[in-house]
Enzyme design. Structure first.
Site, PDB file in Angstrom:
ATOM      1  N   SER A   1      -3.949   8.543  -7.707  1.00 33.70           N
ATOM      2  CA  SER A   1      -4.181   9.707  -6.856  1.00 33.70           C
ATOM      3  C   SER A   1      -3.242   9.707  -5.651  1.00 33.70           C
ATOM      4  O   SER A   1      -2.033   9.708  -5.809  1.00 33.70           O
ATOM      5  CB  SER A   1      -5.648   9.754  -6.428  1.00 33.70           C
ATOM      6  OG  SER A   1      -5.933  10.920  -5.712  1.00 33.70           O
TER       7      SER A   1
ATOM      8  N   ASP B   1      -1.843  16.683  -3.493  1.00 37.02           N
ATOM      9  CA  ASP B   1      -1.825  15.227  -3.418  1.00 37.02           C
ATOM     10  C   ASP B   1      -1.118  14.665  -4.646  1.00 37.02           C
ATOM     11  O   ASP B   1      -0.605  15.413  -5.484  1.00 37.02           O
ATOM     12  CB  ASP B   1      -3.231  14.666  -3.223  1.00 37.02           C
ATOM     13  CG  ASP B   1      -4.134  14.845  -4.435  1.00 37.02           C
ATOM     14  OD1 ASP B   1      -3.816  15.680  -5.297  1.00 37.02           O
ATOM     15  OD2 ASP B   1      -5.170  14.155  -4.521  1.00 37.02           O
TER      16      ASP B   1
ATOM     17  N   ASP C   1      -1.807  13.221  -7.532  1.00 37.03           N
ATOM     18  CA  ASP C   1      -2.148  13.608  -8.902  1.00 37.03           C
ATOM     19  C   ASP C   1      -2.496  15.088  -9.001  1.00 37.03           C
ATOM     20  O   ASP C   1      -2.964  15.551 -10.039  1.00 37.03           O
ATOM     21  CB  ASP C   1      -3.276  12.740  -9.454  1.00 37.03           C
ATOM     22  CG  ASP C   1      -4.567  12.835  -8.642  1.00 37.03           C
ATOM     23  OD1 ASP C   1      -4.500  13.205  -7.450  1.00 37.03           O
ATOM     24  OD2 ASP C   1      -5.642  12.528  -9.194  1.00 37.03           O
TER      25      ASP C   1
ATOM     26  N   ASP D   1      -4.794  17.038  -7.995  1.00 39.14           N
ATOM     27  CA  ASP D   1      -6.125  17.602  -8.226  1.00 39.14           C
ATOM     28  C   ASP D   1      -6.704  18.189  -6.941  1.00 39.14           C
ATOM     29  O   ASP D   1      -7.748  18.827  -6.957  1.00 39.14           O
ATOM     30  CB  ASP D   1      -7.084  16.575  -8.843  1.00 39.14           C
ATOM     31  CG  ASP D   1      -7.343  15.377  -7.940  1.00 39.14           C
ATOM     32  OD1 ASP D   1      -6.612  15.190  -6.950  1.00 39.14           O
ATOM     33  OD2 ASP D   1      -8.280  14.610  -8.236  1.00 39.14           O
TER      34      ASP D   1
END
Length: 446
Positions: free
Chosen positions: A97, A237, A239, A241
């Site tokens: 992430s 961010d 990743d 999401d």
């Protein structure tokens, strides 16, 4: 095998590579997850340096148990949720992430993008690995390439109609993360003029950390929006999401205002529906939901709690102040890209600039999250609770840490899952009231 308690967390698998997380652990997680799921697994990976080798290790683990790996390609975490939902298969996303470059990890989900947490699979995975995963005595599984980014983009665009909106100038900062790969696919053909920032995929994050929750990582985007005269700025961010928004003046838009904006749009499509929010989301959200004929449901911070309550209430939408936005039409999973499309549609349908559009959804002054390291978390919470409990017209609850509601504002003080920290969020009617309440609580905590 290294100490699994360091890497198998409450909601995912994550650690420093290779000191804490290596190919052997990732492969074992793949084998254990396949054995537990008794199913083929669809996998997506991000751009981190170790992600290709971790994909290979995870696939080795899954196929060693006789199940296939559906390789959906390079993508964002919400692409993994889409693939899991669309194919009705368990899913795995190889990512850490927004964590710094030295980290990597895995996010897992059951078919239909249902979350895998400590109590819904991760604990069993750890136990299986520690006890020794039985050897599968049948045929091995295979790795099947099935890129799904185009299907994902088409699905998102089917949920939000941007045809007919006024043309928008949009700056997007991907922070060298997966937003740089996904945004051009999702935004292709839309009535926007896109200025990309740091779209080059680079797991070393050479420009800034891909964590827009930290204000210093928004500075470049804010400057570019002002310099280019853009209508809006988007920050993703690592990743992709989560999505954060800055207005035409380069000012960050509070995520709670985005929750309220999207909730209003979803309630227009599904009148009377439920909207889920968490304990640190602005109280403007339930107020605006009620004004638009909807029902509100409040829960603890974290995607497992959000998704669980959404399923329980059949909520049409849920939002967290951390920039996670969950949609019933997206298997109740969080997707920053779908949230971005909603915001672009709302802006493009309006004659107002972004700052004026979101002003109607921002009613109070918030502190942002303030973290303090404390020696005794429980004792400090008890001290703060005792301090406020004796006052008139005070409401207290322990849904998630301690929430105290006063006449002019409220605060939530909750412990970190992983560190000896207390996280404070304060909201009040105005800047002075917020600062007074914030300082009063911090004086007790510190």
């Amino acid at each position: 095998m290294q100490d699994l308690s360091k890497v198998i967390k409450a909601y995912d698998v994550r650690g420093v590579v290779p000191d804490e997380l290596d190919d052997a652990i990732v492969g074992a997680v793949g084998a254990a997850f396949a054995r537990l799921a008794q199913n083929d697994i669809v996998v997506v990976r991000d751009m981190r340096t170790s992600s290709p080798q971790f994909l290979a290790a995870f696939a080795e683990g899954v196929t060693s148990q006789g199940y296939d790996v559906i390789d959906a390609g390079l993508g964002s975490t919400d692409l993994a949720y889409f693939a899991s939902g669309k194919l009705d298969l368990p899913g795995a996303m190889i990512t850490a992430s927004h964590n710094p470059a030295k980290y990597n990890g895995l996010k897992l989900c059951w078919p239909g993008a249902k979350p895998v947490g400590q109590d819904t699979g991760l604990g069993q995975i750890r136990q299986l690995i520690e006890e020794g995963i039985p050897v599968h005595d049948g045929a091995r599984g295979s790795i099947i390439a099935r890129p799904m980014a185009d299907d994902y983009a088409a699905y998102l665009n089917s949920l939000v109609n941007l045809t007919g909106i006024r043309r928008l100038k949009v700056v997007a900062d991907a922070g060298n993360g997966m937003g740089g790969h996904m945004a051009p696919i999702v935004f292709a053909g839309l009535p926007i003029d896109l200025t990309p920032m740091y779209f080059e995929l680079d797991g070393s994050f050479p420009n800034h950390e891909a964590n827009p929750l930290d204000p210093k990582n928004l500075i470049d985007l804010q400057a570019k929006v002002r310099e280019s005269g853009a209508d809006i700025g988007l920050a993703f961010d690592g990743d992709a999401d989560r999505c954060f928004v800055v207005d035409e003046n380069g000012e960050p838009v509070p995520p709670s205002a985005i929750v309220a904006l999207i909730a209003t749009r979803e309630l227009a499509k599904a009148p009377g529906s439920t909207i889920v929010y968490n304990v640190i989301t602005s109280r403007a959200v339930p107020e605006i939901v009620a004004e638009n004929g909807g029902q509100s449901a409040r829960t603890r911070v974290g995607h497992v709690f959000m998704k669980s309550l959404m399923a329980e209430t059949d909520a049409v939408f849920g939002g967290e102040h951390s920039g996670h936005y969950y949609f019933r039409d997206f298997w109740r999973a969080d997707t920053g890209m779908l949230a971005a499309l909603h915001v672009l549609a709302a802006l493009g349908e309006s004659d107002l600039p972004m700052s004026k559009l979101v002003a109607q959804y921002s009613r109070y002054t918030a502190s942002g999250e303030i973290n303090t390291e404390v020696a005794g978390v429980a004792a400090t919470l008890a001290k703060v609770e005792e301090h406020f409990a004796g006052r008139e017209d005070v409401e207290l609850d322990r849904m998630d840490g301690l929430t105290v509601v006063l006449a002019t504002g409220w605060f939530n003080l909750r412990p970190s899952n992983t560190e000896p920290l207390l996280r404070l969020n304060v909201e009040a009617d105005n800047e002075t009231a917020m600062a007074d309440l914030r300082d009063e609580v911090l004086a007790l905590v510190r």
